[in-house]
Design a protein around this motif. Structure first.
Motif, PDB file in Angstrom:
ATOM      1  N   ASN A 273      48.663  44.607  36.417  1.00 34.94           N
ATOM      2  CA  ASN A 273      47.744  43.840  35.424  1.00 34.94           C
ATOM      3  C   ASN A 273      47.211  42.579  36.204  1.00 34.94           C
ATOM      4  O   ASN A 273      46.339  41.746  35.766  1.00 34.94           O
ATOM      5  N   LYS A 274      48.346  41.912  36.908  1.00 33.61           N
ATOM      6  CA  LYS A 274      48.247  40.483  37.226  1.00 33.61           C
ATOM      7  C   LYS A 274      46.993  40.504  38.228  1.00 33.61           C
ATOM      8  O   LYS A 274      46.120  39.635  38.283  1.00 33.61           O
ATOM      9  N   SER A 275      47.051  41.630  39.218  1.00 32.74           N
ATOM     10  CA  SER A 275      45.887  41.483  40.257  1.00 32.74           C
ATOM     11  C   SER A 275      44.491  41.738  39.440  1.00 32.74           C
ATOM     12  O   SER A 275      43.523  41.411  39.821  1.00 32.74           O
ATOM     13  N   MET A 276      44.758  42.641  38.497  1.00 31.83           N
ATOM     14  CA  MET A 276      43.381  43.004  37.910  1.00 31.83           C
ATOM     15  C   MET A 276      42.875  41.839  36.945  1.00 31.83           C
ATOM     16  O   MET A 276      41.387  41.759  36.859  1.00 31.83           O
ATOM     17  N   LYS A 277      43.677  41.251  36.358  1.00 32.30           N
ATOM     18  CA  LYS A 277      42.903  39.975  35.530  1.00 32.30           C
ATOM     19  C   LYS A 277      42.548  39.019  36.646  1.00 32.30           C
ATOM     20  O   LYS A 277      41.338  38.326  36.417  1.00 32.30           O
ATOM     21  N   LYS A 278      42.959  38.891  37.905  1.00 33.79           N
ATOM     22  CA  LYS A 278      42.294  38.064  39.076  1.00 33.79           C
ATOM     23  C   LYS A 278      41.078  38.578  39.556  1.00 33.79           C
ATOM     24  O   LYS A 278      40.168  37.665  39.387  1.00 33.79           O
ATOM     25  N   ALA A 279      41.005  39.899  39.673  1.00 34.22           N
ATOM     26  CA  ALA A 279      39.653  40.746  40.082  1.00 34.22           C
ATOM     27  C   ALA A 279      38.760  40.432  38.919  1.00 34.22           C
ATOM     28  O   ALA A 279      37.489  40.118  39.181  1.00 34.22           O
ATOM     29  N   ALA A 280      39.218  40.524  37.705  1.00 30.76           N
ATOM     30  CA  ALA A 280      38.180  40.351  36.821  1.00 30.76           C
ATOM     31  C   ALA A 280      37.703  39.161  36.428  1.00 30.76           C
ATOM     32  O   ALA A 280      36.497  38.909  36.199  1.00 30.76           O
ATOM     33  N   THR A 281      38.277  38.303  36.579  1.00 29.58           N
ATOM     34  CA  THR A 281      37.933  36.840  36.771  1.00 29.58           C
ATOM     35  C   THR A 281      37.022  36.311  37.574  1.00 29.58           C
ATOM     36  O   THR A 281      35.856  35.817  37.115  1.00 29.58           O
TER      37      THR A 281
END
Length: 475
Positions: A273-281
């Protein structure tokens, strides 16, 4: 103490499902190796698509203030709900909970079977619609390559029309081949290439717009778009166009329907979830930057006469090779984007068939061809899907209205409603609390926006149906 016992219990149960040899994840599947950079490439490939080509037209319908405001609104909402949705990949705990490898499974685990069925209808319907839209758009871009060369050789007023049907069939053949890629995890190279192509054609459109402004000055624009009365434009027609433009912009930011599937490619450390939030941002920021430049500069260049697709509507004729190259980039990009959109459909269909006939030899049998794994079941199923979608695309080749309708149908249920409801359920947000009320207000507001956009796009489609002939689409 109880927390430690819970973790130990979960670990022992998890380990009971697979051999802890360092090659498998906690669900028994081969260890994921994806990074947030690769996830960003998947997002950019999905988001920067055919929608960017209609943004200048959207600005022409809405004008400077509503156009920019609407684009920023969808940008903020998409980022906000994507961050919420990233926490639903694992449940009940967003870091240590059980994996949900698909969007539908995430909804099922958090909201129950009834919502799972509704999500399935929405997600599969949207994904099917987008693959149809991509087929149409790719054929139009292929035709634009031919037309740019034809106009250069025979003049800008030459009859360079070409049938879209053979081009759609050509695209379908290429997609049948690419569809044999087994799953999302093996699409990273294709996704990176597609993302590069999207940057190239978006940048080309921006550069051509700047060159047009430098040569001819800023086109005739206004704060509220094309004025009523211009070329017989009525107030009612103006309203319908604005609603359709809202749907187009919504479509331009749609990717939540594959967010969980993208997140399922990420390695487990750092937490997904941490990596995905960064990727989405990063992904949404990059896309928004390109969108703003394409919309603003495209509208400034063409003014109220902006075409529905500024690379195929031939607002630009020269340099012809650059226009042809940009459209080639669109074609290559959509070849990859089609696969990212279609993989969840393939996965859903194939999982259902395997559960329905678990002992069938055709389904279970795999072959090796040239060192590559080959499945006759996969070949038949995926080829059938691509062929059917291509036939439908030949029947309904309406670019702008179709894009708007897809955007309106996608935006609310998959990009707003389910992410917010899963967040409320997963984190036990108290009913009637300040946070709960704010989240529900966002849900209602976005529903209204999606509803009016869908009405506008549906009206445009109905109007188009009265003037077209099946299997006779021409660019």
């Amino acid at each position: 103490m109880s927390s430690e016992m819970h973790n130990l219990s979960s670990l022992s149960i998890t380990r009971g499902r697979y051999i802890d040899d360092g090659k498998h994840d906690d669900d028994g599947q081969l260890k994921r190796t994806g990074t947030w950079q690769q996830a960003s490439a998947h997002i950019i490939t999905t988001v920067i698509g055919s929608g960017v080509l209609s943004l200048a037209w959207c600005f022409a319908q809405m004008g400077w203030i509503p156009g920019i405001s609407t684009l920023l609104f969808f940008c903020v909402i998409s980022l906000f709900t994507s961050i919420l949705l990233a926490d639903s990949y694992r449940s009940p705990d967003p870091v240590f909970g059980t994996r949900n490898s698909t969007y539908m499974n995430a909804v099922k685990a958090t909201l129950g079977m009834q919502q799972y069925k509704l999500c399935g209808i929405a997600q599969m319907g949207v994904l099917v619609g987008i693959t149809i839209g991509y087929t149409t758009t790719t054929a139009i871009s292929m035709a634009a390559i031919y037309k740019s060369i034809c106009f250069h050789q025979h003049g800008h007023h030459a009859d360079c029309h070409v049938s879209n049907n053979p081009l759609m069939i050509t695209f379908a053949i290429m997609e049948i081949i690419l569809s044999q890629v087994p799953n999302f995890h093996e699409l990273s190279p294709l996704s990176v290439i597609a993302a590069i192509m999207s940057f190239m054609y978006s940048t080309t459109g921006i550069v051509l717009s700047i060159a047009k402004i430098a040569g001819n000055g800023v086109g005739k624009t206004s704060l509220t778009g094309i004025p009523i009365g211009n070329n017989g434009l009525t107030a009612m027609e103006k309203m319908w166009r604005v609603l359709s433009a809202i749907g187009d912009i919504a479509f331009a930011f749609s990717f939540s329907f594959v967010l969980i599937e993208i997140q399922d490619t990420l390695k487990s450390s750092p937490p997904e979830n941490k990596s995905m939030k960064k990727a989405a941002t990063v992904g949404i920021f990059v896309c928004s930057m390109f969108y703003m430049m394409c919309g603003v500069l495209g509208y400034a260049a063409f003014g109220n006469d902006a075409p529905g697709n500024f690379l195929t509507g031939f607002g630009f004729f020269d340099p012809f090779w650059l226009v042809a190259l940009a459209n080639l980039c669109v074609v290559i990009h959509l070849l990859g984007a089609y696969q990212i959109i279609a993989q969840p459909i393939f996965g859903f269909m194939e999982e259902w068939v395997r559960k329905r006939w678990p002992e069938n030899r055709l389904i279970r049998k795999h072959y090796t061809l040239g060192g590559l794994e080959f499945s006759l079941f996969r070949l038949i199923g995926r080829t059938t899907y691509v062929v059917v979608m291509t036939i439908i695309a030949m029947l309904f080749p309406f670019f702008n209205d179709f894009v708007g309708l897809i955007g309106a149908c996608t935006f609310w249920p998959l990009s707003v409603y389910f992410p917010i409801q899963m967040y409320i359920a997963q984190f036990n947000i108290p009913r009637l609390s300040c946070a709960w009320i704010c989240l529900q207000l966002i849900t209602v507001a976005c529903f209204i926006v999606s509803l009016v956009a869908a009405i506008g796009s549906t009206r445009g489609l109905v109007k188009s149906v009265t003037t077209f002939k099946p299997f006779q689409s021409v660019s």
